[in-house]
Design a protein around this motif. Structure first.
Motif, PDB file in Angstrom:
ATOM      1  N   GLN A  45       0.079  13.036   1.415  1.00 17.92           N
ATOM      2  CA  GLN A  45      -0.809  14.098   0.923  1.00 17.92           C
ATOM      3  C   GLN A  45      -0.414  15.408   1.568  1.00 17.92           C
ATOM      4  OE1 GLN A  45      -4.517  12.257   2.272  1.00 17.92           O
ATOM      5  NE2 GLN A  45      -5.163  12.277   0.140  1.00 17.92           N
ATOM      6  N   TRP A  46      -0.305  16.442   0.749  1.00 13.30           N
ATOM      7  CA  TRP A  46       0.007  17.780   1.249  1.00 13.30           C
ATOM      8  C   TRP A  46      -1.031  18.739   0.694  1.00 13.30           C
ATOM      9  CZ3 TRP A  46       1.253  22.294  -1.405  1.00 13.30           C
ATOM     10  CH2 TRP A  46       1.677  23.364  -0.593  1.00 13.30           C
ATOM     11  N   LYS A  66      -0.991  21.617   5.484  1.00 12.64           N
ATOM     12  CA  LYS A  66      -1.077  20.380   6.258  1.00 12.64           C
ATOM     13  C   LYS A  66      -0.560  19.223   5.416  1.00 12.64           C
ATOM     14  CE  LYS A  66      -3.362  20.957  10.158  1.00 12.64           C
ATOM     15  NZ  LYS A  66      -2.893  20.450  11.407  1.00 12.64           N
ATOM     16  N   TYR A  67      -0.076  18.179   6.089  1.00  9.59           N
ATOM     17  CA  TYR A  67       0.303  16.968   5.381  1.00  9.59           C
ATOM     18  C   TYR A  67      -0.243  15.756   6.140  1.00  9.59           C
ATOM     19  CZ  TYR A  67       3.789  15.912   8.921  1.00  9.59           C
ATOM     20  OH  TYR A  67       4.392  15.600  10.103  1.00  9.59           O
ATOM     21  N   TYR A  68      -0.454  14.680   5.395  1.00 13.55           N
ATOM     22  CA  TYR A  68      -0.959  13.445   5.964  1.00 13.55           C
ATOM     23  C   TYR A  68      -0.211  12.274   5.343  1.00 13.55           C
ATOM     24  CZ  TYR A  68      -4.639  16.623   7.227  1.00 13.55           C
ATOM     25  OH  TYR A  68      -5.312  17.698   7.719  1.00 13.55           O
ATOM     26  N   ASN A  70      -0.573   8.058   4.870  1.00 12.11           N
ATOM     27  CA  ASN A  70      -1.466   6.913   4.939  1.00 12.11           C
ATOM     28  C   ASN A  70      -0.684   5.661   4.549  1.00 12.11           C
ATOM     29  OD1 ASN A  70      -3.641   8.789   5.336  1.00 12.11           O
ATOM     30  ND2 ASN A  70      -3.682   9.093   3.129  1.00 12.11           N
ATOM     31  N   ASN A  91      -3.946   8.890   8.172  1.00 11.68           N
ATOM     32  CA  ASN A  91      -3.477   9.930   9.075  1.00 11.68           C
ATOM     33  C   ASN A  91      -2.589   9.314  10.172  1.00 11.68           C
ATOM     34  OD1 ASN A  91      -3.061  12.371  10.334  1.00 11.68           O
ATOM     35  ND2 ASN A  91      -5.193  12.680  10.925  1.00 11.68           N
ATOM     36  N   ASP A  94      -1.538  11.314  13.123  1.00 11.61           N
ATOM     37  CA  ASP A  94      -2.669  11.910  13.839  1.00 11.61           C
ATOM     38  C   ASP A  94      -2.652  13.436  13.769  1.00 11.61           C
ATOM     39  OD1 ASP A  94      -5.057  11.651  15.178  1.00 11.61           O
ATOM     40  OD2 ASP A  94      -4.144  11.585  17.161  1.00 11.61           O
ATOM     41  N   GLU A  95      -2.446  13.953  12.568  1.00 12.32           N
ATOM     42  CA  GLU A  95      -2.483  15.405  12.366  1.00 12.32           C
ATOM     43  C   GLU A  95      -3.928  15.889  12.488  1.00 12.32           C
ATOM     44  OE1 GLU A  95       0.097  17.605  11.704  1.00 12.32           O
ATOM     45  OE2 GLU A  95       1.344  15.890  12.228  1.00 12.32           O
ATOM     46  N   ASN A  97      -7.236  17.958  11.768  1.00  9.78           N
ATOM     47  CA  ASN A  97      -7.808  18.486  10.535  1.00  9.78           C
ATOM     48  C   ASN A  97      -9.235  18.921  10.819  1.00  9.78           C
ATOM     49  OD1 ASN A  97      -8.089  19.202   7.862  1.00  9.78           O
ATOM     50  ND2 ASN A  97      -8.589  17.154   7.188  1.00  9.78           N
ATOM     51  N   ARG A 115      -6.785   9.830  13.426  1.00  3.50           N
ATOM     52  CA  ARG A 115      -6.202   8.612  12.863  1.00  3.50           C
ATOM     53  C   ARG A 115      -7.294   7.552  12.725  1.00  3.50           C
ATOM     54  NH1 ARG A 115      -2.586   7.156  16.777  1.00  3.50           N
ATOM     55  NH2 ARG A 115      -1.145   8.667  15.942  1.00  3.50           N
TER      56      ARG A 115
END
Length: 125
Positions: A45-46, A66-68, A70, A91, A94-95, A97, A115
């Motif tokens: 996900q961006w 941001k990007y994630y 999963n 996540n 562990d970005e 958010n 996360r």
């Protein structure tokens, strides 16, 4: 028109009609059947840059993109009908958010979950 809230005169809200939401967002996923019983999923996900108005400022604050990532695995054994085991990691890297107030609600941004590790056991009757 909310462009008068912007600190930087080169930034305009004309194309960002809804605060706290990115103009662009991308989701991509892969699903792989490792075996008949084991399925693996990956999701990327961006979220593009966005703006919000903080409680302690009158001007809009720009948040970068941001990007994630999963990941998930689902196991459905053939010998136990209607039974499923699953594990998911949201996540993965562990970005950080935050949830942003779209308008000045007198609340600062508050952290979103870091996360997450989720285990799932289900049986359908």
């Amino acid at each position: 028109k909310v462009s008068h809230f912007v600190n930087d005169s080169t930034t305009s809200f004309e194309k960002n009609k809804v605060l706290a939401l990115p103009k662009f967002r991308m989701n991509a996923g892969l699903r792989y059947a490792a075996t008949e019983e084991l399925k693996l999923n990956a999701q990327f996900q961006w979220f593009g840059e966005r703006y919000y108005i903080s409680a302690d400022e009158i001007n809009a604050v720009k948040v970068g993109s941001k990007y994630y990532v999963n990941l998930a695995a689902v196991y459905q054994p053939k010998n136990i009908e209607n039974f499923t085991l699953g594990v998911s990691v949201f996540n993965v890297f562990d970005e950080s958010n935050f949830f942003y107030q779209p308008y000045n609600g007198l609340m600062p941004p508050y952290p979103a979950p870091a996360r997450e590790l989720i285990f799932k056991v289900s049986y359908k009757f």
